[in-house]
Design a protein around this motif. Structure first.
Motif, PDB file in Angstrom:
ATOM      1  N   GLY A  25       0.777  -1.237   0.000  1.00 29.21           N
ATOM      2  CA  GLY A  25       0.000   0.000   0.000  1.00 29.21           C
ATOM      3  C   GLY A  25       0.803   1.278   0.000  1.00 29.21           C
ATOM      4  O   GLY A  25       0.244   2.344  -0.116  1.00 29.21           O
ATOM      5  N   ARG A  26       2.090   1.180   0.173  1.00 23.84           N
ATOM      6  CA  ARG A  26       2.933   2.374   0.178  1.00 23.84           C
ATOM      7  C   ARG A  26       4.340   1.920  -0.140  1.00 23.84           C
ATOM      8  O   ARG A  26       4.710   0.773   0.129  1.00 23.84           O
ATOM      9  CB  ARG A  26       2.884   3.053   1.543  1.00 23.84           C
ATOM     10  CG  ARG A  26       3.754   4.305   1.636  1.00 23.84           C
ATOM     11  CD  ARG A  26       3.566   5.045   2.920  1.00 23.84           C
ATOM     12  NE  ARG A  26       4.494   6.178   3.004  1.00 23.84           N
ATOM     13  CZ  ARG A  26       4.211   7.311   3.604  1.00 23.84           C
ATOM     14  NH1 ARG A  26       3.039   7.483   4.191  1.00 23.84           N
ATOM     15  NH2 ARG A  26       5.096   8.289   3.649  1.00 23.84           N
ATOM     16  N   THR A  27       5.144   2.831  -0.641  1.00 24.45           N
ATOM     17  CA  THR A  27       6.529   2.482  -0.922  1.00 24.45           C
ATOM     18  C   THR A  27       7.201   2.008   0.346  1.00 24.45           C
ATOM     19  O   THR A  27       7.390   2.778   1.287  1.00 24.45           O
ATOM     20  CB  THR A  27       7.287   3.679  -1.499  1.00 24.45           C
ATOM     21  OG1 THR A  27       6.621   4.131  -2.688  1.00 24.45           O
ATOM     22  CG2 THR A  27       8.718   3.290  -1.847  1.00 24.45           C
ATOM     23  N   PHE A  28       7.536   0.733   0.358  1.00 22.36           N
ATOM     24  CA  PHE A  28       8.027   0.103   1.572  1.00 22.36           C
ATOM     25  C   PHE A  28       9.300   0.764   2.066  1.00 22.36           C
ATOM     26  O   PHE A  28       9.501   0.939   3.264  1.00 22.36           O
ATOM     27  CB  PHE A  28       8.256  -1.384   1.293  1.00 22.36           C
ATOM     28  CG  PHE A  28       8.727  -2.173   2.474  1.00 22.36           C
ATOM     29  CD1 PHE A  28      10.009  -2.713   2.503  1.00 22.36           C
ATOM     30  CD2 PHE A  28       7.897  -2.377   3.554  1.00 22.36           C
ATOM     31  CE1 PHE A  28      10.448  -3.439   3.585  1.00 22.36           C
ATOM     32  CE2 PHE A  28       8.318  -3.113   4.651  1.00 22.36           C
ATOM     33  CZ  PHE A  28       9.601  -3.642   4.665  1.00 22.36           C
ATOM     34  N   SER A  29      10.148   1.137   1.140  1.00 23.22           N
ATOM     35  CA  SER A  29      11.443   1.695   1.532  1.00 23.22           C
ATOM     36  C   SER A  29      11.324   3.079   2.163  1.00 23.22           C
ATOM     37  O   SER A  29      12.317   3.603   2.673  1.00 23.22           O
ATOM     38  CB  SER A  29      12.369   1.766   0.317  1.00 23.22           C
ATOM     39  OG  SER A  29      11.796   2.568  -0.696  1.00 23.22           O
ATOM     40  N   SER A  30      10.123   3.652   2.166  1.00 26.89           N
ATOM     41  CA  SER A  30       9.925   4.947   2.827  1.00 26.89           C
ATOM     42  C   SER A  30       9.544   4.789   4.290  1.00 26.89           C
ATOM     43  O   SER A  30       9.389   5.781   5.006  1.00 26.89           O
ATOM     44  CB  SER A  30       8.830   5.746   2.103  1.00 26.89           C
ATOM     45  OG  SER A  30       7.553   5.185   2.330  1.00 26.89           O
ATOM     46  N   LEU A  31       9.362   3.558   4.735  1.00 29.24           N
ATOM     47  CA  LEU A  31       8.869   3.281   6.078  1.00 29.24           C
ATOM     48  C   LEU A  31       9.961   2.770   7.004  1.00 29.24           C
ATOM     49  O   LEU A  31      10.761   1.915   6.617  1.00 29.24           O
ATOM     50  CB  LEU A  31       7.754   2.245   6.022  1.00 29.24           C
ATOM     51  CG  LEU A  31       6.500   2.638   5.234  1.00 29.24           C
ATOM     52  CD1 LEU A  31       5.613   1.423   5.021  1.00 29.24           C
ATOM     53  CD2 LEU A  31       5.744   3.731   5.959  1.00 29.24           C
ATOM     54  N   ILE A  32       9.960   3.289   8.208  1.00 23.71           N
ATOM     55  CA  ILE A  32      10.728   2.686   9.294  1.00 23.71           C
ATOM     56  C   ILE A  32       9.865   1.565   9.856  1.00 23.71           C
ATOM     57  O   ILE A  32       8.671   1.752  10.094  1.00 23.71           O
ATOM     58  CB  ILE A  32      11.057   3.718  10.372  1.00 23.71           C
ATOM     59  CG1 ILE A  32      11.938   4.819   9.774  1.00 23.71           C
ATOM     60  CG2 ILE A  32      11.747   3.059  11.559  1.00 23.71           C
ATOM     61  CD1 ILE A  32      12.170   5.984  10.717  1.00 23.71           C
ATOM     62  N   ILE A  50      14.065  -0.953  12.520  1.00 24.84           N
ATOM     63  CA  ILE A  50      15.072  -0.946  11.464  1.00 24.84           C
ATOM     64  C   ILE A  50      14.820   0.259  10.569  1.00 24.84           C
ATOM     65  O   ILE A  50      13.671   0.608  10.271  1.00 24.84           O
ATOM     66  CB  ILE A  50      15.055  -2.269  10.674  1.00 24.84           C
ATOM     67  CG1 ILE A  50      16.231  -2.350   9.713  1.00 24.84           C
ATOM     68  CG2 ILE A  50      13.719  -2.485   9.974  1.00 24.84           C
ATOM     69  CD1 ILE A  50      16.467  -3.764   9.175  1.00 24.84           C
ATOM     70  N   THR A  51      15.899   0.899  10.160  1.00 26.13           N
ATOM     71  CA  THR A  51      15.787   2.093   9.332  1.00 26.13           C
ATOM     72  C   THR A  51      15.310   1.751   7.923  1.00 26.13           C
ATOM     73  O   THR A  51      15.214   0.580   7.544  1.00 26.13           O
ATOM     74  CB  THR A  51      17.142   2.806   9.248  1.00 26.13           C
ATOM     75  OG1 THR A  51      18.119   1.888   8.724  1.00 26.13           O
ATOM     76  CG2 THR A  51      17.587   3.291  10.621  1.00 26.13           C
ATOM     77  N   ARG A  52      15.009   2.789   7.157  1.00 23.18           N
ATOM     78  CA  ARG A  52      14.429   2.589   5.830  1.00 23.18           C
ATOM     79  C   ARG A  52      15.345   1.756   4.926  1.00 23.18           C
ATOM     80  O   ARG A  52      14.869   0.911   4.173  1.00 23.18           O
ATOM     81  CB  ARG A  52      14.154   3.941   5.188  1.00 23.18           C
ATOM     82  CG  ARG A  52      13.123   4.782   5.936  1.00 23.18           C
ATOM     83  CD  ARG A  52      12.973   6.162   5.310  1.00 23.18           C
ATOM     84  NE  ARG A  52      12.051   7.008   6.054  1.00 23.18           N
ATOM     85  CZ  ARG A  52      12.407   7.777   7.063  1.00 23.18           C
ATOM     86  NH1 ARG A  52      13.670   7.806   7.459  1.00 23.18           N
ATOM     87  NH2 ARG A  52      11.514   8.518   7.698  1.00 23.18           N
ATOM     88  N   SER A  53      16.624   1.997   5.011  1.00 28.96           N
ATOM     89  CA  SER A  53      17.565   1.269   4.156  1.00 28.96           C
ATOM     90  C   SER A  53      17.974  -0.079   4.735  1.00 28.96           C
ATOM     91  O   SER A  53      18.543  -0.916   4.035  1.00 28.96           O
ATOM     92  CB  SER A  53      18.823   2.103   3.947  1.00 28.96           C
ATOM     93  OG  SER A  53      19.537   2.209   5.176  1.00 28.96           O
ATOM     94  N   GLY A  54      17.685  -0.250   6.022  1.00 23.74           N
ATOM     95  CA  GLY A  54      18.130  -1.460   6.703  1.00 23.74           C
ATOM     96  C   GLY A  54      19.515  -1.332   7.301  1.00 23.74           C
ATOM     97  O   GLY A  54      20.017  -2.275   7.908  1.00 23.74           O
ATOM     98  N   ASP A  72      13.799  -6.734   3.673  1.00 21.17           N
ATOM     99  CA  ASP A  72      14.115  -6.917   2.269  1.00 21.17           C
ATOM    100  C   ASP A  72      13.218  -5.965   1.497  1.00 21.17           C
ATOM    101  O   ASP A  72      12.027  -6.239   1.303  1.00 21.17           O
ATOM    102  CB  ASP A  72      13.870  -8.367   1.861  1.00 21.17           C
ATOM    103  CG  ASP A  72      14.305  -8.661   0.431  1.00 21.17           C
ATOM    104  OD1 ASP A  72      14.360  -7.720  -0.382  1.00 21.17           O
ATOM    105  OD2 ASP A  72      14.563  -9.819   0.120  1.00 21.17           O
ATOM    106  N   ASN A  73      13.773  -4.853   1.085  1.00 19.27           N
ATOM    107  CA  ASN A  73      12.959  -3.834   0.424  1.00 19.27           C
ATOM    108  C   ASN A  73      12.469  -4.291  -0.952  1.00 19.27           C
ATOM    109  O   ASN A  73      11.449  -3.816  -1.438  1.00 19.27           O
ATOM    110  CB  ASN A  73      13.739  -2.528   0.306  1.00 19.27           C
ATOM    111  CG  ASN A  73      13.815  -1.790   1.631  1.00 19.27           C
ATOM    112  OD1 ASN A  73      13.159  -2.143   2.606  1.00 19.27           O
ATOM    113  ND2 ASN A  73      14.645  -0.760   1.695  1.00 19.27           N
ATOM    114  N   ALA A  74      13.164  -5.212  -1.566  1.00 13.73           N
ATOM    115  CA  ALA A  74      12.729  -5.717  -2.871  1.00 13.73           C
ATOM    116  C   ALA A  74      11.474  -6.579  -2.737  1.00 13.73           C
ATOM    117  O   ALA A  74      10.696  -6.702  -3.688  1.00 13.73           O
ATOM    118  CB  ALA A  74      13.847  -6.511  -3.517  1.00 13.73           C
TER     119      ALA A  74
END
Length: 120
Positions: A25-32, A50-54, A72-74
């Motif tokens: 529902g939202r760009t996962f990598s934008s979420l903590i 965990i931070t946005r980038s991991g 795993d942001n992918a």
């Protein structure tokens, strides 16, 4: 954002489990991302984030050295690897997400929870 946690179950003390949480529902990598737990009769406890980038993680003292959060942001997934489980780890575990810095106190999004039971 929809969060769905799974992977809980019954395990003996000393064993391991890996919890997973799928986000949509939202760009996962934008979420903590974070994990909480609530044991019977106790308040909800913040245990990991965990931070946005991991690239950065936090673990509460109660789980440090035994639990590891990762993402795993992918795949839009966050995980909680739980090792050396103890009976006091028995709880409902929730994944949570926040676009900003509120993950520890009041995350914007919550998953439905998955039960972990550790037998002695």
């Amino acid at each position: 954002v929809q969060l769905q946690a799974f992977g809980g179950g019954l395990v003996q003390a000393g064993g391991s489990l890996r919890l997973s949480c799928a986000a949509s529902g939202r760009t996962f990598s934008s979420l903590i991302m974070g994990w909480f737990r609530q044991a019977p009769g106790k308040e909800r406890e913040f245990i990991a984030s965990i931070t946005r980038s991991g690239g950065g993680t936090y673990h509460a003292d109660s789980v440090k050295g035994r639990f590891t959060i990762s993402r795993d942001n992918a795949k839009n997934m966050v995980y909680l690897q739980m090792n050396s489980l103890k009976p006091e780890d028995t709880a409902v575990y929730y994944c949570a997400a926040d676009p900003g810095s509120a993950i520890a106190k009041s995350p914007t999004y919550w998953g439905q929870g998955t039960l972990v039971t550790v037998s002695s």
